[in-house]
Motif scaffolding. Structure first.
Motif, PDB file in Angstrom:
ATOM      1  N   LYS A 369       0.842  -1.195   0.000  1.00 23.80           N
ATOM      2  CA  LYS A 369       0.000   0.000   0.000  1.00 23.80           C
ATOM      3  C   LYS A 369       0.880   1.248   0.000  1.00 23.80           C
ATOM      4  O   LYS A 369       1.911   1.299   0.679  1.00 23.80           O
ATOM      5  CB  LYS A 369      -0.895  -0.015   1.245  1.00 23.80           C
ATOM      6  N   LEU A 370       0.521   2.219  -0.816  1.00 20.90           N
ATOM      7  CA  LEU A 370       1.234   3.493  -0.958  1.00 20.90           C
ATOM      8  C   LEU A 370       2.647   3.312  -1.519  1.00 20.90           C
ATOM      9  O   LEU A 370       3.493   4.199  -1.429  1.00 20.90           O
ATOM     10  CB  LEU A 370       1.281   4.264   0.367  1.00 20.90           C
ATOM     11  N   LEU A 371       2.896   2.127  -2.091  1.00 20.54           N
ATOM     12  CA  LEU A 371       4.155   1.818  -2.773  1.00 20.54           C
ATOM     13  C   LEU A 371       5.372   1.910  -1.860  1.00 20.54           C
ATOM     14  O   LEU A 371       6.475   2.216  -2.298  1.00 20.54           O
ATOM     15  CB  LEU A 371       4.348   2.738  -3.999  1.00 20.54           C
ATOM     16  N   MET A 372       5.174   1.610  -0.582  1.00 15.03           N
ATOM     17  CA  MET A 372       6.284   1.640   0.365  1.00 15.03           C
ATOM     18  C   MET A 372       6.009   0.622   1.465  1.00 15.03           C
ATOM     19  O   MET A 372       4.877   0.498   1.950  1.00 15.03           O
ATOM     20  CB  MET A 372       6.454   3.055   0.946  1.00 15.03           C
ATOM     21  N   GLU A 373       7.041  -0.114   1.876  1.00 12.24           N
ATOM     22  CA  GLU A 373       6.878  -1.169   2.887  1.00 12.24           C
ATOM     23  C   GLU A 373       6.587  -0.603   4.274  1.00 12.24           C
ATOM     24  O   GLU A 373       5.690  -1.054   4.978  1.00 12.24           O
ATOM     25  CB  GLU A 373       8.157  -2.030   2.950  1.00 12.24           C
ATOM     26  N   ASP A 374       7.356   0.387   4.657  1.00  4.12           N
ATOM     27  CA  ASP A 374       7.291   0.907   6.030  1.00  4.12           C
ATOM     28  C   ASP A 374       6.431   2.164   6.087  1.00  4.12           C
ATOM     29  O   ASP A 374       6.933   3.290   6.145  1.00  4.12           O
ATOM     30  CB  ASP A 374       8.713   1.193   6.527  1.00  4.12           C
ATOM     31  N   THR A 375       5.101   1.978   6.038  1.00  5.77           N
ATOM     32  CA  THR A 375       4.206   3.137   6.106  1.00  5.77           C
ATOM     33  C   THR A 375       3.678   3.304   7.527  1.00  5.77           C
ATOM     34  O   THR A 375       3.722   2.405   8.347  1.00  5.77           O
ATOM     35  CB  THR A 375       3.028   2.963   5.126  1.00  5.77           C
ATOM     36  N   GLY A 376       3.155   4.454   7.779  1.00  5.41           N
ATOM     37  CA  GLY A 376       2.767   4.840   9.136  1.00  5.41           C
ATOM     38  C   GLY A 376       3.645   6.013   9.498  1.00  5.41           C
ATOM     39  O   GLY A 376       3.216   7.166   9.484  1.00  5.41           O
ATOM     40  N   ILE A 377       4.909   5.679   9.733  1.00  2.00           N
ATOM     41  CA  ILE A 377       5.890   6.751   9.930  1.00  2.00           C
ATOM     42  C   ILE A 377       6.177   7.439   8.590  1.00  2.00           C
ATOM     43  O   ILE A 377       6.549   8.598   8.530  1.00  2.00           O
ATOM     44  CB  ILE A 377       7.191   6.194  10.560  1.00  2.00           C
ATOM     45  N   ASN A 378       5.997   6.678   7.500  1.00  2.00           N
ATOM     46  CA  ASN A 378       6.149   7.228   6.150  1.00  2.00           C
ATOM     47  C   ASN A 378       4.788   7.260   5.451  1.00  2.00           C
ATOM     48  O   ASN A 378       3.987   6.343   5.600  1.00  2.00           O
ATOM     49  CB  ASN A 378       7.102   6.357   5.319  1.00  2.00           C
ATOM     50  N   SER A 379       4.553   8.311   4.691  1.00  2.00           N
ATOM     51  CA  SER A 379       3.308   8.429   3.924  1.00  2.00           C
ATOM     52  C   SER A 379       3.421   7.811   2.537  1.00  2.00           C
ATOM     53  O   SER A 379       2.430   7.669   1.826  1.00  2.00           O
ATOM     54  CB  SER A 379       2.903   9.902   3.772  1.00  2.00           C
ATOM     55  N   GLY A 380       4.648   7.458   2.141  1.00  2.00           N
ATOM     56  CA  GLY A 380       4.843   6.856   0.826  1.00  2.00           C
ATOM     57  C   GLY A 380       4.436   7.799  -0.286  1.00  2.00           C
ATOM     58  O   GLY A 380       4.639   9.010  -0.205  1.00  2.00           O
ATOM     59  N   TYR A 381       3.820   7.212  -1.317  1.00  2.00           N
ATOM     60  CA  TYR A 381       3.474   8.007  -2.495  1.00  2.00           C
ATOM     61  C   TYR A 381       2.060   8.590  -2.409  1.00  2.00           C
ATOM     62  O   TYR A 381       1.523   9.080  -3.406  1.00  2.00           O
ATOM     63  CB  TYR A 381       3.612   7.137  -3.752  1.00  2.00           C
ATOM     64  N   MET A 382       1.473   8.570  -1.222  1.00  2.00           N
ATOM     65  CA  MET A 382       0.096   9.019  -1.050  1.00  2.00           C
ATOM     66  C   MET A 382      -0.162  10.421  -1.609  1.00  2.00           C
ATOM     67  O   MET A 382      -1.105  10.650  -2.372  1.00  2.00           O
ATOM     68  CB  MET A 382      -0.278   9.004   0.441  1.00  2.00           C
ATOM     69  N   ILE A 383       0.692  11.369  -1.237  1.00  2.00           N
ATOM     70  CA  ILE A 383       0.371  12.767  -1.528  1.00  2.00           C
ATOM     71  C   ILE A 383       0.681  13.134  -2.980  1.00  2.00           C
ATOM     72  O   ILE A 383       0.162  14.127  -3.486  1.00  2.00           O
ATOM     73  CB  ILE A 383       1.114  13.701  -0.541  1.00  2.00           C
ATOM     74  N   LEU A 384       1.472  12.321  -3.666  1.00  2.00           N
ATOM     75  CA  LEU A 384       1.697  12.591  -5.087  1.00  2.00           C
ATOM     76  C   LEU A 384       0.382  12.526  -5.861  1.00  2.00           C
ATOM     77  O   LEU A 384       0.168  13.277  -6.809  1.00  2.00           O
ATOM     78  CB  LEU A 384       2.700  11.606  -5.694  1.00  2.00           C
ATOM     79  N   GLN A 385      -0.491  11.625  -5.408  1.00  2.00           N
ATOM     80  CA  GLN A 385      -1.784  11.501  -6.088  1.00  2.00           C
ATOM     81  C   GLN A 385      -2.681  12.701  -5.799  1.00  2.00           C
ATOM     82  O   GLN A 385      -3.554  13.032  -6.605  1.00  2.00           O
ATOM     83  CB  GLN A 385      -2.474  10.190  -5.700  1.00  2.00           C
ATOM     84  N   TYR A 386      -2.473  13.382  -4.671  1.00  2.00           N
ATOM     85  CA  TYR A 386      -3.210  14.621  -4.418  1.00  2.00           C
ATOM     86  C   TYR A 386      -2.898  15.633  -5.532  1.00  2.00           C
ATOM     87  O   TYR A 386      -3.778  16.360  -6.001  1.00  2.00           O
ATOM     88  CB  TYR A 386      -2.789  15.239  -3.079  1.00  2.00           C
ATOM     89  N   THR A 387      -1.637  15.671  -5.902  1.00  2.00           N
ATOM     90  CA  THR A 387      -1.221  16.618  -6.938  1.00  2.00           C
ATOM     91  C   THR A 387      -1.870  16.275  -8.272  1.00  2.00           C
ATOM     92  O   THR A 387      -2.381  17.160  -8.973  1.00  2.00           O
ATOM     93  CB  THR A 387       0.310  16.620  -7.083  1.00  2.00           C
ATOM     94  N   THR A 388      -1.872  14.992  -8.637  1.00  2.00           N
ATOM     95  CA  THR A 388      -2.489  14.618  -9.913  1.00  2.00           C
ATOM     96  C   THR A 388      -3.998  14.829  -9.870  1.00  2.00           C
ATOM     97  O   THR A 388      -4.602  15.195 -10.884  1.00  2.00           O
ATOM     98  CB  THR A 388      -2.162  13.162 -10.295  1.00  2.00           C
ATOM     99  N   ALA A 389      -4.603  14.630  -8.712  1.00  2.00           N
ATOM    100  CA  ALA A 389      -6.040  14.891  -8.573  1.00  2.00           C
ATOM    101  C   ALA A 389      -6.331  16.378  -8.792  1.00  2.00           C
ATOM    102  O   ALA A 389      -7.300  16.751  -9.463  1.00  2.00           O
ATOM    103  CB  ALA A 389      -6.535  14.454  -7.201  1.00  2.00           C
ATOM    104  N   ALA A 390      -5.466  17.229  -8.223  1.00  2.00           N
ATOM    105  CA  ALA A 390      -5.643  18.676  -8.384  1.00  2.00           C
ATOM    106  C   ALA A 390      -5.477  19.080  -9.844  1.00  2.00           C
ATOM    107  O   ALA A 390      -6.266  19.878 -10.377  1.00  2.00           O
ATOM    108  CB  ALA A 390      -4.632  19.413  -7.510  1.00  2.00           C
ATOM    109  N   LEU A 391      -4.478  18.516 -10.495  1.00  2.00           N
ATOM    110  CA  LEU A 391      -4.229  18.847 -11.902  1.00  2.00           C
ATOM    111  C   LEU A 391      -5.352  18.341 -12.798  1.00  2.00           C
ATOM    112  O   LEU A 391      -5.801  19.041 -13.710  1.00  2.00           O
ATOM    113  CB  LEU A 391      -2.889  18.240 -12.347  1.00  2.00           C
ATOM    114  N   ALA A 392      -5.817  17.123 -12.537  1.00  2.00           N
ATOM    115  CA  ALA A 392      -6.907  16.553 -13.335  1.00  2.00           C
ATOM    116  C   ALA A 392      -8.183  17.375 -13.159  1.00  2.00           C
ATOM    117  O   ALA A 392      -8.927  17.614 -14.128  1.00  2.00           O
ATOM    118  CB  ALA A 392      -7.150  15.104 -12.946  1.00  2.00           C
TER     119      ALA A 392
END
Length: 523
Positions: A369-392
């Motif tokens: 999930k979120l393209l990263m093994e150690d999530t929780g402390i890390n958000s991974g690629y979650m917020i990159l999709q916020y940017t694409t959502a805004a652009l779309a």
């Protein structure tokens, strides 16, 4: 530079116009074309001598078309029209678009139906060849009666006014004349009107839209194929047997290319007998969605090439006995096609954002999930999709068709206008956003790839993955992803991914050609 393009004789395409603008090909006026232009010019001089009323030659403009102009005043009228119509506002357009406008205008004038003088065309050629590009504000055209305001600014330097970019500096035309020894062009009857009456602002933007949309479509197929591998999607939706039953050109072209990119992939072979019946639409319907946008691109290309080889000013001087005041300056043919292309571009960004979201869900075996093994402390690629959502979302707002609007101008004489100039500018804004979305999908697809190791992709996609990793390292923890995104955008804009694809396909003799490849190229 060995190849020449003969204005008014050779067939101008978007690709050819770009090559002339980039200095790869030299545009010339042949002796035959020169004679044709001079003969047509003589017709205008004869009209002035006889005193017969012809719009724009010895009458006023727009609602002043019934106001007769004396023989002595006809030259003053042409200089005045350039000045009075220079009412543009906003930031200057990209200098490449301004240069394209001059190239497209010469092609139209060189057809020999505009009453222009050879010396005037030669001065425009000088500007192109010496890279002295006029400053043209981006706003002020309604896309009918010609792109009056931007074309007026474009040709102010002919009469010693306005500003240009010359030798990397913005200077006044007076400074340019002082530096080069040039003097103002003495415009004759009809010439000022011929210069500013036409669709070259719309058409130059359409040339850029055609080029940028082509690149986005090519990138979308490649990156979409990478995402199919990263998420272990199915190759069956790309089989020719399916698309022959619904044979849209764009669908067939896209499906063939993606299937070829997936050929020889260990990742695809690894799950050939898995239990999943079908993929979500953003993977499964790539041929239909990308293909529909390719069909829109093809429509724009067809109409644009007609426009690039047309006479679009007014009045049109056919011969000694026939002068026609018509509406060939009206931008509606390109305005509607640009709105269609704008929607087509937006949809490429829209489905790309959906694939990015899909990659983050963690529903594909082996991909966290979120393209990263150690999530929780890390958000991974979650917020990159916020940017694409805004652009779309921004793109969806920009998709309202400019050509659906019309505000009467010229005291009602010009009571229906195309707004194609706005549509062209808007389409380029959407495409810039799509480039950013695709850059983020490239990063997420590359990240998903990592979790398929040690399995290898097909040769082309494997090489692309290796290259991306030399620029953007694997992310096992959070970092400033904006830096990664900027590098991704640069790869999209400079066509690195396409260059790698072409290089490997040639080296490995892996054909990505389809029966429609020639149609879907910018030549």
């Amino acid at each position: 530079m060995s190849q020449h393009f003969s204005y008014g004789e050779d067939y101008l395409t978007a690709g050819m116009a770009i090559k002339i603008a980039q200095g790869e090909i030299k545009g010339i006026i042949s002796e035959a074309t020169r004679n044709k232009i001079q003969k047509n010019r003589q017709v205008v001089d004869n009209i002035v001598e006889k005193g017969q009323p012809v719009y724009g030659i010895n009458t006023g403009f727009g609602p002043l078309c019934t106001t007769k102009i004396t023989k002595e005043e006809t030259k003053i009228l042409q200089s005045n029209i350039l000045q009075s119509h220079s009412v543009g506002v906003g930031e200057p357009i990209d200098r490449q678009i301004a240069k394209l406008m001059m190239i497209l205008k010469i092609q139209s004038l060189a057809k020999g139906h505009s009453g222009i003088a050879v010396k005037t065309i030669e001065r425009i050629l000088w500007h192109i060849e010496n890279d002295a590009i006029p400053i043209v504000p981006c706003q002020g055209s309604v896309g009918a009666s010609g792109d009056l305001a931007p074309l007026s600014h474009l040709f102010l330097p002919l009469i010693g006014l306005g500003k240009v970019i010359y030798q990397q500096k913005t200077i006044t035309t007076k400074e340019l004349f002082k530096h080069t020894g040039l003097t103002p062009v003495d415009l004759g009857p009809k010439e000022g009107l011929a210069l500013i009456n036409g669709t070259q602002f719309i058409a130059a933007h359409a040339v850029q839209v055609l080029s940028k949309l082509h690149n986005c479509l090519s990138h979308a197929d490649i990156i979409g194929a990478m995402m199919i591998e990263g998420l272990q999607g199915s190759v069956k939706p790309f089989y020719k047997e399916l698309h022959q039953l619904r044979p849209f050109k764009g669908n067939i072209h896209t499906a063939t290319r993606v299937k070829s990119l997936l050929k020889g992939s260990e990742i695809m072979e690894d799950h050939i007998d898995c239990d999943r019946v079908q993929d979500p639409y953003s993977l499964r319907c790539i041929p239909q969605v990308h293909g529909a946008s390719r069909n829109a691109w093809l429509h724009l290309k067809e109409l644009l090439e007609i426009e690039l080889n047309s006479v679009t000013d007014n009045p049109i001087i056919i011969d000694e006995n026939l002068t026609i005041s018509g509406g060939s300056f009206h931008g509606q043919p390109l305005a509607m096609a640009l709105d269609y292309a704008c929607l087509a571009a937006s949809e490429i960004g829209n489905i790309s954002d959906r694939r990015i979201y899909l990659a983050l869900e963690g529903n594909s075996p082996g991909v966290p999930k979120l393209l990263m093994e150690d999530t929780g402390i890390n958000s991974g690629y979650m917020i990159l999709q916020y940017t694409t959502a805004a652009l779309a979302s921004e793109n969806k707002g920009l998709c309202f068709p400019s050509s659906a609007d019309s505000i009467p101008t010229s005291l009602g004489q010009e009571d229906h206008v195309s707004m194609g100039s706005i549509g062209g500018r808007k389409a380029l804004r959407v495409l810039e956003n799509v480039e950013k979305i695709l850059a983020i999908e490239l990063l997420t697809a590359t990240q998903a790839f990592e979790f398929r190791k040690p399995l290898k992709s097909g040769k082309i996609l494997d090489e692309i993955h290796k290259y991306v990793r030399t620029v953007v390292p694997f992310a096992d923890k959070d970092r400033v992803f904006a830096d990664d995104i900027e590098k991704g955008i640069e790869m999209i804009k400079d066509n690195t991914i396409i260059h790698i694809t072409d290089k490997i396909s040639k080296r490995e003799k892996l054909s990505l050609e389809t029966q429609y490849s020639n149609e879907f190229e910018v030549y």
